[in-house]
Design a protein around this motif. Structure first.
Motif, PDB file in Angstrom:
ATOM      1  N   GLY A   1       0.808  -1.213   0.000  1.00  0.00           N
ATOM      2  CA  GLY A   1       0.000   0.000   0.000  1.00  0.00           C
ATOM      3  C   GLY A   1       0.841   1.262   0.000  1.00  0.00           C
ATOM      4  N   ARG A   2       1.931   1.263   0.782  1.00  0.00           N
ATOM      5  CA  ARG A   2       2.788   2.442   0.819  1.00  0.00           C
ATOM      6  C   ARG A   2       3.526   2.621  -0.506  1.00  0.00           C
ATOM      7  NH1 ARG A   2       4.109   5.286   5.200  1.00  0.00           N
ATOM      8  NH2 ARG A   2       2.008   4.586   5.703  1.00  0.00           N
ATOM      9  N   GLY A   3       3.907   1.541  -1.130  1.00  0.00           N
ATOM     10  CA  GLY A   3       4.528   1.645  -2.437  1.00  0.00           C
ATOM     11  C   GLY A   3       3.596   2.302  -3.443  1.00  0.00           C
ATOM     12  N   ASP A   4       2.317   1.950  -3.365  1.00  0.00           N
ATOM     13  CA  ASP A   4       1.327   2.586  -4.242  1.00  0.00           C
ATOM     14  C   ASP A   4       1.207   4.074  -3.934  1.00  0.00           C
ATOM     15  OD1 ASP A   4       0.841   0.143  -5.389  1.00  0.00           O
ATOM     16  OD2 ASP A   4      -0.987  -0.259  -4.245  1.00  0.00           O
ATOM     17  N   ASP A   5       1.130   4.419  -2.648  1.00  0.00           N
ATOM     18  CA  ASP A   5       0.966   5.821  -2.246  1.00  0.00           C
ATOM     19  C   ASP A   5       2.154   6.682  -2.680  1.00  0.00           C
ATOM     20  OD1 ASP A   5      -1.400   5.082  -1.050  1.00  0.00           O
ATOM     21  OD2 ASP A   5      -0.540   4.934   0.969  1.00  0.00           O
ATOM     22  N   LEU A   6       3.365   6.129  -2.547  1.00  0.00           N
ATOM     23  CA  LEU A   6       4.578   6.887  -2.844  1.00  0.00           C
ATOM     24  C   LEU A   6       5.030   6.748  -4.292  1.00  0.00           C
ATOM     25  CD1 LEU A   6       6.625   6.029   0.383  1.00  0.00           C
ATOM     26  CD2 LEU A   6       5.243   8.071  -0.067  1.00  0.00           C
ATOM     27  N   ARG A   7       4.288   5.956  -5.071  1.00  0.00           N
ATOM     28  CA  ARG A   7       4.628   5.715  -6.478  1.00  0.00           C
ATOM     29  C   ARG A   7       6.012   5.084  -6.615  1.00  0.00           C
ATOM     30  NH1 ARG A   7       1.175   4.946 -10.011  1.00  0.00           N
ATOM     31  NH2 ARG A   7       2.610   5.659 -11.643  1.00  0.00           N
ATOM     32  N   VAL A   8       6.317   4.142  -5.722  1.00  0.00           N
ATOM     33  CA  VAL A   8       7.573   3.389  -5.814  1.00  0.00           C
ATOM     34  C   VAL A   8       7.306   2.126  -6.630  1.00  0.00           C
ATOM     35  CG1 VAL A   8       9.345   2.129  -4.541  1.00  0.00           C
ATOM     36  CG2 VAL A   8       8.388   4.243  -3.594  1.00  0.00           C
ATOM     37  N   PRO A   9       7.981   1.929  -7.760  1.00  0.00           N
ATOM     38  CA  PRO A   9       7.793   0.699  -8.536  1.00  0.00           C
ATOM     39  C   PRO A   9       8.227  -0.523  -7.727  1.00  0.00           C
ATOM     40  CG  PRO A   9       8.849   2.382  -9.876  1.00  0.00           C
ATOM     41  CD  PRO A   9       8.872   2.876  -8.458  1.00  0.00           C
ATOM     42  N   LEU A  10       7.318  -1.475  -7.569  1.00  0.00           N
ATOM     43  CA  LEU A  10       7.597  -2.701  -6.827  1.00  0.00           C
ATOM     44  C   LEU A  10       7.599  -3.880  -7.792  1.00  0.00           C
ATOM     45  CD1 LEU A  10       5.194  -2.190  -3.768  1.00  0.00           C
ATOM     46  CD2 LEU A  10       7.582  -1.455  -3.990  1.00  0.00           C
ATOM     47  N   PHE A  11       8.646  -4.699  -7.710  1.00  0.00           N
ATOM     48  CA  PHE A  11       8.765  -5.886  -8.538  1.00  0.00           C
ATOM     49  C   PHE A  11       9.007  -7.098  -7.648  1.00  0.00           C
ATOM     50  CE2 PHE A  11       9.997  -2.443 -11.335  1.00  0.00           C
ATOM     51  CZ  PHE A  11       9.469  -2.788 -12.572  1.00  0.00           C
ATOM     52  N   VAL A  12       8.525  -8.253  -8.086  1.00  0.00           N
ATOM     53  CA  VAL A  12       8.933  -9.521  -7.485  1.00  0.00           C
ATOM     54  C   VAL A  12       9.754 -10.279  -8.516  1.00  0.00           C
ATOM     55  CG1 VAL A  12       7.017  -9.726  -5.867  1.00  0.00           C
ATOM     56  CG2 VAL A  12       6.777 -10.638  -8.174  1.00  0.00           C
ATOM     57  N   MET A  13      10.720 -11.062  -8.039  1.00  0.00           N
ATOM     58  CA  MET A  13      11.562 -11.853  -8.929  1.00  0.00           C
ATOM     59  C   MET A  13      11.436 -13.321  -8.577  1.00  0.00           C
ATOM     60  SD  MET A  13      15.070  -9.712  -9.649  1.00  0.00           S
ATOM     61  CE  MET A  13      15.692  -9.792  -7.975  1.00  0.00           C
ATOM     62  N   ASP A  14      11.369 -14.176  -9.602  1.00  0.00           N
ATOM     63  CA  ASP A  14      11.461 -15.608  -9.355  1.00  0.00           C
ATOM     64  C   ASP A  14      12.904 -16.028  -9.606  1.00  0.00           C
ATOM     65  OD1 ASP A  14      11.817 -15.747 -12.109  1.00  0.00           O
ATOM     66  OD2 ASP A  14       9.724 -16.280 -12.494  1.00  0.00           O
ATOM     67  N   LEU A  15      13.182 -17.311  -9.488  1.00  0.00           N
ATOM     68  CA  LEU A  15      14.568 -17.770  -9.576  1.00  0.00           C
ATOM     69  C   LEU A  15      15.130 -17.746 -10.990  1.00  0.00           C
ATOM     70  CD1 LEU A  15      14.692 -20.654  -6.959  1.00  0.00           C
ATOM     71  CD2 LEU A  15      15.259 -18.238  -6.715  1.00  0.00           C
ATOM     72  N   THR A  16      14.286 -17.454 -11.975  1.00  0.00           N
ATOM     73  CA  THR A  16      14.831 -17.258 -13.327  1.00  0.00           C
ATOM     74  C   THR A  16      15.447 -15.879 -13.470  1.00  0.00           C
ATOM     75  OG1 THR A  16      12.812 -16.322 -14.280  1.00  0.00           O
ATOM     76  CG2 THR A  16      13.007 -18.731 -14.231  1.00  0.00           C
ATOM     77  N   GLY A  17      15.206 -15.009 -12.487  1.00  0.00           N
ATOM     78  CA  GLY A  17      15.730 -13.653 -12.569  1.00  0.00           C
ATOM     79  C   GLY A  17      14.887 -12.721 -13.408  1.00  0.00           C
ATOM     80  N   THR A  18      13.617 -13.070 -13.612  1.00  0.00           N
ATOM     81  CA  THR A  18      12.721 -12.239 -14.411  1.00  0.00           C
ATOM     82  C   THR A  18      11.801 -11.452 -13.491  1.00  0.00           C
ATOM     83  OG1 THR A  18      12.742 -13.908 -16.159  1.00  0.00           O
ATOM     84  CG2 THR A  18      11.017 -12.246 -16.263  1.00  0.00           C
ATOM     85  N   PRO A  19      12.004 -10.144 -13.327  1.00  0.00           N
ATOM     86  CA  PRO A  19      11.132  -9.347 -12.468  1.00  0.00           C
ATOM     87  C   PRO A  19       9.726  -9.231 -13.046  1.00  0.00           C
ATOM     88  CG  PRO A  19      13.249  -8.247 -12.788  1.00  0.00           C
ATOM     89  CD  PRO A  19      13.173  -9.362 -13.782  1.00  0.00           C
ATOM     90  N   GLN A  20       8.742  -9.230 -12.147  1.00  0.00           N
ATOM     91  CA  GLN A  20       7.348  -9.046 -12.522  1.00  0.00           C
ATOM     92  C   GLN A  20       6.793  -7.855 -11.743  1.00  0.00           C
ATOM     93  OE1 GLN A  20       5.826 -10.789 -14.797  1.00  0.00           O
ATOM     94  NE2 GLN A  20       7.200 -12.525 -15.089  1.00  0.00           N
ATOM     95  N   PRO A  21       6.097  -6.921 -12.411  1.00  0.00           N
ATOM     96  CA  PRO A  21       5.555  -5.752 -11.708  1.00  0.00           C
ATOM     97  C   PRO A  21       4.376  -6.146 -10.826  1.00  0.00           C
ATOM     98  CG  PRO A  21       4.773  -5.799 -13.972  1.00  0.00           C
ATOM     99  CD  PRO A  21       5.759  -6.933 -13.846  1.00  0.00           C
ATOM    100  N   VAL A  22       4.265  -5.486  -9.659  1.00  0.00           N
ATOM    101  CA  VAL A  22       3.136  -5.764  -8.773  1.00  0.00           C
ATOM    102  C   VAL A  22       2.314  -4.521  -8.482  1.00  0.00           C
ATOM    103  CG1 VAL A  22       4.291  -7.727  -7.690  1.00  0.00           C
ATOM    104  CG2 VAL A  22       4.485  -5.474  -6.649  1.00  0.00           C
ATOM    105  N   ASN A  23       2.684  -3.360  -9.040  1.00  0.00           N
ATOM    106  CA  ASN A  23       1.844  -2.168  -8.863  1.00  0.00           C
ATOM    107  C   ASN A  23       1.878  -1.310 -10.125  1.00  0.00           C
ATOM    108  OD1 ASN A  23       4.401  -1.067  -8.622  1.00  0.00           O
ATOM    109  ND2 ASN A  23       3.996   0.021  -6.711  1.00  0.00           N
ATOM    110  N   ASP A  24       1.026  -0.286 -10.147  1.00  0.00           N
ATOM    111  CA  ASP A  24       0.907   0.553 -11.338  1.00  0.00           C
ATOM    112  C   ASP A  24       2.197   1.304 -11.635  1.00  0.00           C
ATOM    113  OD1 ASP A  24      -1.709  -0.246 -11.661  1.00  0.00           O
ATOM    114  OD2 ASP A  24      -2.567   1.519 -10.678  1.00  0.00           O
ATOM    115  N   ALA A  25       2.915   1.714 -10.588  1.00  0.00           N
ATOM    116  CA  ALA A  25       4.167   2.440 -10.803  1.00  0.00           C
ATOM    117  C   ALA A  25       5.174   1.573 -11.546  1.00  0.00           C
ATOM    118  CB  ALA A  25       4.742   2.899  -9.463  1.00  0.00           C
TER     119      ALA A  25
END
Length: 256
Positions: free
Chosen positions: A223-247
């Motif tokens: 929620g704070r990442g959304d409020d502050l417009r901080v781009p949040l990514f998750v990575m799996d073990l292949t090293g491919t980041p996936q976005p989790v918010n609009d930023a």
């Protein structure tokens, strides 16, 4: 190309489509890590390296090797582990041959994809910026996670991205021209404090903050990442980041 499968997030009940990843086997043939259709995904709260690999048999050479467990980051911040089918039992007529195949393939985890590797699933920019396919770096250690994040930032267009020596108190792992990034390789969801600290560091540096996490984000951190417009990514073990918010989606679309 492997057939996509539907995935239902048990936390927010959203429906997703997951495309199984393909890697090069040691025999040179493309190997797709399958996902069991209709199986309920597991909400991953504690991410461990030992449990992040699955045994998959190559359909070309019959070797069994260990490959990254399929995972999917939901926009709600939940990291999902997707079940895979169990390897078929050995034929009774050839146990010696099957055992030999296992001994050759067991533990042979995939190397970072190179020029001859089958392309892994990547995020395609939606419109504004056209760029070549991202070539991920397979993650086996926390240092690999930082390297993978650095490569992704360069792919987004940031320049002079370098890892910060040691583990600074600020939590910033990567700095580049106009960007600061934190990479959380821990087994627990990233915290609100970590997201806020990165944002504060970005203000002092007049730079874009970007956060990468292997275990997803706590609800308040998301929620704070959304409020502050901080781009949040998750990575799996292949090293491919996936976005989790609009930023994060906007950063992919527009680039650096």
């Amino acid at each position: 190309m492997a057939e996509s499968v539907p995935v239902h997030c048990p936390a927010c009940r959203r429906e997703h489509t997951y495309s199984p990843l393909t890697f090069p086997c040691t025999c040179g043939a493309p190997l797709t890590v399958p996902v069991r259709k209709g199986a309920r995904p597991e909400e991953l709260r504690h991410h461990t390296w030992q449990e992040s690999w699955v045994v998959v048999r190559c359909p070309s050479c019959a070797r069994e090797g260990e490959w990254p467990q399929p995972e999917l980051g939901c926009p709600c911040g939940t990291l999902l582990r997707l079940p895979v089918p169990r390897p078929p039992r050995e034929a009774a007529s050839g146990p010696e041959h099957a055992a030999a195949g296992r001994s050759k393939g067991r533990g042979a985890r995939p190397a970072p994809p190179g020029a001859s590797a089958a392309p892994a699933r990547t995020q395609a920019p939606s419109s504004a910026v056209l760029r070549p396919a991202f070539r991920p770096v397979t993650i086996r250690t926390s240092r690999d996670a930082i390297t993978a994040a650095a490569q992704y930032l360069k792919w987004l267009g940031f320049q002079d991205v370098l890892a910060v020596d040691g583990r600074p108190a600020s939590g910033v792992d990567l700095r580049g021209r106009g960007v600061v990034a934190q990479v959380d390789p821990s087994t627990r969801p990233s915290t609100l404090r970590a997201v806020e600290c990165l944002w504060l560091n970005s203000l002092s540096a007049s730079a874009q903050p970007v956060f990468f996490s292997l275990a997803g984000y706590a609800h308040d951190a998301r929620g704070r990442g959304d409020d502050l417009r901080v781009p949040l990514f998750v990575m799996d073990l292949t090293g491919t980041p996936q976005p989790v918010n609009d930023a994060a989606d906007d950063l992919i679309r527009m680039g650096a």
